[in-house]
Scaffold this motif. Structure first.
Motif, PDB file in Angstrom:
ATOM      1  N   LEU A 239       0.829  -1.200   0.000  1.00 27.56           N
ATOM      2  CA  LEU A 239       0.000   0.000   0.000  1.00 27.56           C
ATOM      3  C   LEU A 239       0.871   1.260   0.000  1.00 27.56           C
ATOM      4  CD1 LEU A 239      -2.859   1.150   0.089  1.00 27.56           C
ATOM      5  CD2 LEU A 239      -2.749   1.040   2.590  1.00 27.56           C
ATOM      6  N   LYS A 240       1.938   1.237   0.805  1.00 27.06           N
ATOM      7  CA  LYS A 240       2.846   2.391   0.858  1.00 27.06           C
ATOM      8  C   LYS A 240       3.536   2.595  -0.485  1.00 27.06           C
ATOM      9  CE  LYS A 240       6.830   4.246   3.357  1.00 27.06           C
ATOM     10  NZ  LYS A 240       7.824   4.012   4.443  1.00 27.06           N
ATOM     11  N   ASN A 241       3.983   1.496  -1.093  1.00 35.08           N
ATOM     12  CA  ASN A 241       4.670   1.583  -2.380  1.00 35.08           C
ATOM     13  C   ASN A 241       3.737   2.123  -3.456  1.00 35.08           C
ATOM     14  OD1 ASN A 241       5.319   0.130  -5.154  1.00 35.08           O
ATOM     15  ND2 ASN A 241       7.254   0.353  -4.054  1.00 35.08           N
ATOM     16  N   PHE A 242       2.506   1.627  -3.471  1.00 36.79           N
ATOM     17  CA  PHE A 242       1.559   2.058  -4.494  1.00 36.79           C
ATOM     18  C   PHE A 242       1.181   3.527  -4.303  1.00 36.79           C
ATOM     19  CE2 PHE A 242      -2.606   2.343  -6.582  1.00 36.79           C
ATOM     20  CZ  PHE A 242      -2.285   1.801  -7.817  1.00 36.79           C
ATOM     21  N   THR A 243       1.044   3.950  -3.053  1.00 35.28           N
ATOM     22  CA  THR A 243       0.755   5.359  -2.770  1.00 35.28           C
ATOM     23  C   THR A 243       1.880   6.252  -3.273  1.00 35.28           C
ATOM     24  OG1 THR A 243      -0.524   4.717  -0.814  1.00 35.28           O
ATOM     25  CG2 THR A 243       0.158   7.008  -0.961  1.00 35.28           C
ATOM     26  N   ASN A 244       3.122   5.811  -3.086  1.00 37.85           N
ATOM     27  CA  ASN A 244       4.273   6.572  -3.598  1.00 37.85           C
ATOM     28  C   ASN A 244       4.259   6.630  -5.121  1.00 37.85           C
ATOM     29  OD1 ASN A 244       5.261   7.127  -1.043  1.00 37.85           O
ATOM     30  ND2 ASN A 244       6.598   5.322  -1.000  1.00 37.85           N
ATOM     31  N   ARG A 245       3.793   5.553  -5.733  1.00 37.29           N
ATOM     32  CA  ARG A 245       3.694   5.518  -7.186  1.00 37.29           C
ATOM     33  C   ARG A 245       2.697   6.571  -7.690  1.00 37.29           C
ATOM     34  NH1 ARG A 245       2.320  -0.064 -10.388  1.00 37.29           N
ATOM     35  NH2 ARG A 245       3.809  -0.865  -8.850  1.00 37.29           N
ATOM     36  N   ILE A 246       1.592   6.724  -6.970  1.00 40.64           N
ATOM     37  CA  ILE A 246       0.609   7.744  -7.335  1.00 40.64           C
ATOM     38  C   ILE A 246       1.230   9.133  -7.233  1.00 40.64           C
ATOM     39  CG2 ILE A 246      -1.602   8.805  -6.703  1.00 40.64           C
ATOM     40  CD1 ILE A 246      -2.503   6.055  -5.691  1.00 40.64           C
ATOM     41  N   LYS A 247       1.935   9.383  -6.125  1.00 49.14           N
ATOM     42  CA  LYS A 247       2.550  10.697  -5.912  1.00 49.14           C
ATOM     43  C   LYS A 247       3.584  11.008  -6.990  1.00 49.14           C
ATOM     44  CE  LYS A 247       1.904  10.686  -0.889  1.00 49.14           C
ATOM     45  NZ  LYS A 247       2.576  10.609   0.433  1.00 49.14           N
ATOM     46  N   ALA A 248       4.306   9.983  -7.446  1.00 48.79           N
ATOM     47  CA  ALA A 248       5.332  10.201  -8.473  1.00 48.79           C
ATOM     48  C   ALA A 248       4.724  10.644  -9.792  1.00 48.79           C
ATOM     49  CB  ALA A 248       6.132   8.909  -8.671  1.00 48.79           C
ATOM     50  N   ASN A 249       3.443  10.346 -10.007  1.00 49.54           N
ATOM     51  CA  ASN A 249       2.780  10.713 -11.260  1.00 49.54           C
ATOM     52  C   ASN A 249       1.975  12.001 -11.167  1.00 49.54           C
ATOM     53  OD1 ASN A 249       2.966   8.417 -13.455  1.00 49.54           O
ATOM     54  ND2 ASN A 249       2.851   7.374 -11.478  1.00 49.54           N
ATOM     55  N   GLU A 250       1.480  12.304  -9.973  1.00 54.64           N
ATOM     56  CA  GLU A 250       0.583  13.453  -9.823  1.00 54.64           C
ATOM     57  C   GLU A 250       1.228  14.766 -10.244  1.00 54.64           C
ATOM     58  OE1 GLU A 250      -2.573  12.300  -6.291  1.00 54.64           O
ATOM     59  OE2 GLU A 250      -0.556  12.948  -5.707  1.00 54.64           O
ATOM     60  N   ALA A 251       2.537  14.886 -10.017  1.00 52.81           N
ATOM     61  CA  ALA A 251       3.211  16.154 -10.306  1.00 52.81           C
ATOM     62  C   ALA A 251       3.220  16.480 -11.797  1.00 52.81           C
ATOM     63  CB  ALA A 251       4.640  16.106  -9.764  1.00 52.81           C
ATOM     64  N   TYR A 252       3.156  15.453 -12.651  1.00 52.55           N
ATOM     65  CA  TYR A 252       3.290  15.668 -14.099  1.00 52.55           C
ATOM     66  C   TYR A 252       2.008  15.359 -14.874  1.00 52.55           C
ATOM     67  CZ  TYR A 252       8.190  15.326 -12.696  1.00 52.55           C
ATOM     68  OH  TYR A 252       9.398  15.500 -12.069  1.00 52.55           O
ATOM     69  N   TYR A 253       1.036  14.742 -14.213  1.00 52.60           N
ATOM     70  CA  TYR A 253      -0.153  14.241 -14.913  1.00 52.60           C
ATOM     71  C   TYR A 253      -0.991  15.379 -15.491  1.00 52.60           C
ATOM     72  CZ  TYR A 253      -4.494  11.715 -15.796  1.00 52.60           C
ATOM     73  OH  TYR A 253      -5.598  11.173 -16.389  1.00 52.60           O
ATOM     74  N   GLU A 254      -1.481  15.186 -16.718  1.00 52.17           N
ATOM     75  CA  GLU A 254      -2.337  16.165 -17.391  1.00 52.17           C
ATOM     76  C   GLU A 254      -3.650  15.496 -17.796  1.00 52.17           C
ATOM     77  OE1 GLU A 254       1.112  18.767 -19.656  1.00 52.17           O
ATOM     78  OE2 GLU A 254       0.478  16.847 -20.520  1.00 52.17           O
ATOM     79  N   HIS A 255      -4.757  16.104 -17.397  1.00 55.28           N
ATOM     80  CA  HIS A 255      -6.077  15.565 -17.758  1.00 55.28           C
ATOM     81  C   HIS A 255      -6.328  15.767 -19.251  1.00 55.28           C
ATOM     82  CE1 HIS A 255      -7.638  14.564 -13.795  1.00 55.28           C
ATOM     83  NE2 HIS A 255      -7.097  15.694 -13.337  1.00 55.28           N
ATOM     84  N   LEU A 256      -7.234  14.977 -19.789  1.00 56.74           N
ATOM     85  CA  LEU A 256      -7.656  15.179 -21.170  1.00 56.74           C
ATOM     86  C   LEU A 256      -8.263  16.573 -21.311  1.00 56.74           C
ATOM     87  CD1 LEU A 256      -9.320  11.716 -21.898  1.00 56.74           C
ATOM     88  CD2 LEU A 256      -7.223  12.586 -22.917  1.00 56.74           C
ATOM     89  N   ASP A 257      -7.982  17.210 -22.430  1.00 59.75           N
ATOM     90  CA  ASP A 257      -8.374  18.609 -22.614  1.00 59.75           C
ATOM     91  C   ASP A 257      -9.109  18.771 -23.937  1.00 59.75           C
ATOM     92  OD1 ASP A 257      -8.635  21.323 -22.765  1.00 59.75           O
ATOM     93  OD2 ASP A 257      -6.526  21.780 -22.377  1.00 59.75           O
TER      94      ASP A 257
END
Length: 499
Positions: A239-257
């Motif tokens: 769970l901790k590893n997967f949560t870190n994986r989410i955080k690693a992507n949130e900074a760069y993620y772009e929603h469909l526009d």
């Protein structure tokens, strides 16, 4: 102006396979996708594991396919690559698999392409190098913008393999829809995919799964740690590893526009709670996909199947439940109750039966326990028509030509005044969509012919196998939804003959 003597001529089709499917008959036995004659000694139990991740064999026939063609493709739909978009833990894989299951059911040749499978395949081959899973985590592999050049090259290599396989699916396997399951979180990357597939005459449809319901998101993240990535992991560490994986992507993620020109997409919020669409042509398949997304939910519950009593009755007979029938349903009830942790039937269990009197009366025990009970006319068993009560020998003598056709294709063939299994599949499609919307356990009490159809949907079966699947009277079939596949379990009912 036309005259009475003029006769309209039908233009010869440019695609003979499609034309023959329409002109000669709906199901074309000469197709390369038709099966050989099924011999009587093959009537064994063909139940198997969920086939949703298996590549479609050349002879695969979908249960609710509307017509057959020699290519196995719907001739009016073209080639489509569905590209999933979303942060980790947003249910993309769950949604991809569910959508694939539904599209295959409809007769669309659909394959899943999970980027995670390709990554695991590459890293499993390099367990002693910097490419193993633990090292990938330490090297920020799961960031959308990794700093390590080796990781960047590895990610590019893995994606290239996946895209190459997608193209191969369309070009050599008569594929119609490929589902590319990955984060695909950068606008620039999505634009490259759109342009690339367009150059191959393949349409793109982007589907973004967005979850802004905190409770639903946390539930989905807990389910995501059951991924093959975490097979041998402690649950808290996973769970901790997967949560870190989410955080690693949130900074760069772009929603469909919608400002991106000609980008066809669907945004699904909280699994169908709200859907936004952009630049879509509402053709047949796109409309089906949108309608499915409005009904699809995150699923981790179970569907139970029990055969009804008095299975030897004539189709039109509708007597009340017998004393033996009451004993039978009580044993079904007790066996099912004993399978739950607290040895009780949960009140949120939903029970479905047909509208036949004996099945309505059979469900009363569940209604008394506080369960919701629904009676569906679609759950009425297959109508055997003129074949009712006849042995194989009698069928051969009385309807020889029809009997031979039935042996060749028992799924689609109808005897005079009868239904086929294919008719049943089309009839219960509304129930399948209703089942997709539920998040609680469901018990379906029905005839074996109906159970076969539901089983075929839930386990991604070849239609030609469905008439051969046996469901003994003394078993409750339990099929449980999981993120990656459905699992089957047989609950034996003591004191009931197998039949």
């Amino acid at each position: 102006m036309s005259t009475e003597n003029e006769v309209a001529e039908i233009e010869e089709a440019k695609i003979p396979g499609n034309y023959s499917a329409r002109k000669i008959q709906r199901w074309n036995p000469s197709s390369i996708y038709a099966t050989n004659i099924i011999h009587n000694n093959f009537r064994n139990n063909v139940k198997s594991n969920d086939a949703i991740h298996k590549n479609l064999p050349v002879n695969h026939v979908s249960p609710a396919q509307m017509y057959s063609t020699d290519s196995g493709r719907m001739f009016h739909a073209g080639s489509i690559c569905i590209i999933m978009v979303g942060l980790p833990g947003r249910g993309k894989t769950n949604l991809s698999i569910s959508l694939c299951r539904y599209l295959r059911w409809l007769g669309v040749r659909t394959e899943l392409f999970h980027l995670g499978d390709y990554r695991r395949k590459n890293t499993d081959l390099n367990k002693e190098t910097d490419l193993n899973f633990d090292k990938l985590n330490s090297n920020s592999y799961f960031s959308l913008q990794p700093e390590n050049s080796n990781i960047k090259n590895l990610k590019s290599k893995i994606k290239s393999e996946l895209i190459e396989d997608i193209i191969g699916f369309f070009e050599t396997s008569n594929g119609q829809i490929a589902i590319y399951d990955a984060i695909n979180g950068l606008s620039s990357e999505r634009k490259r995919l759109l342009d690339f597939f367009k150059s191959k005459n393949i349409k793109c449809l982007f589907i973004e799964s967005i979850i802004d319901d905190v409770e639903l998101l946390n539930e989905n993240i807990r389910d995501a740690v059951n991924s093959p990535d975490y097979k041998s992991w402690d649950s808290e560490a996973a769970l901790k590893n997967f949560t870190n994986r989410i955080k690693a992507n949130e900074a760069y993620y772009e929603h469909l526009d919608s400002k991106v020109a000609n980008l066809p997409f669907i945004q699904s919020y909280n699994f169908g709670e709200k859907i936004l669409i952009n630049d879509l042509k509402h053709d047949f398949l796109t409309t089906k996909i949108i309608y499915y997304l409005l009904n699809a939910k995150i699923k981790s519950h179970s569907i139970y199947f029990a055969r009804c009593s008095l299975n030897k009755l004539k189709f039109k007979d509708d007597p009340p439940i017998t004393e033996n029938g009451k004993v039978y349903i009580n044993k079904i009830y007790n066996t099912l109750a004993s399978s739950f942790t607290d040895q009780k039937i949960p009140k949120d269990l939903v029970v479905w039966t047909s509208t036949r009197l004996r099945t309505i009366q059979s469900s009363q025990i569940f209604k008394n326990a506080g369960c919701t009970v629904r009676h569906r006319p679609e759950l009425t068993q297959l109508n055997p028509g003129a074949a009712e009560g006849l042995t194989d020998q009698e069928l051969d003598e009385k309807f020889h030509e029809s009997y031979v056709k039935h042996l060749s294709d028992p799924y689609h063939h109808r005897y005079p005044r009868a239904e086929s299994y294919h008719d049943l599949a089309l009839k219960i499609e509304p129930l399948i969509l209703e089942m997709e919307k539920l998040s609680h356990d469901v018990l379906i009490i029905a005839d074996e012919t109906i159970i076969r159809i539901f089983y075929g949907y839930l386990m991604a079966s070849n239609a030609n196998d469905i008439p051969l699947i046996e469901f003994p009277q003394n078993e409750i079939i339990k099929i449980t939804y999981h993120t990656y596949n459905n699992e089957i379990e047989n609950l034996v009912v003591d004191g009931i003959a197998k039949e």
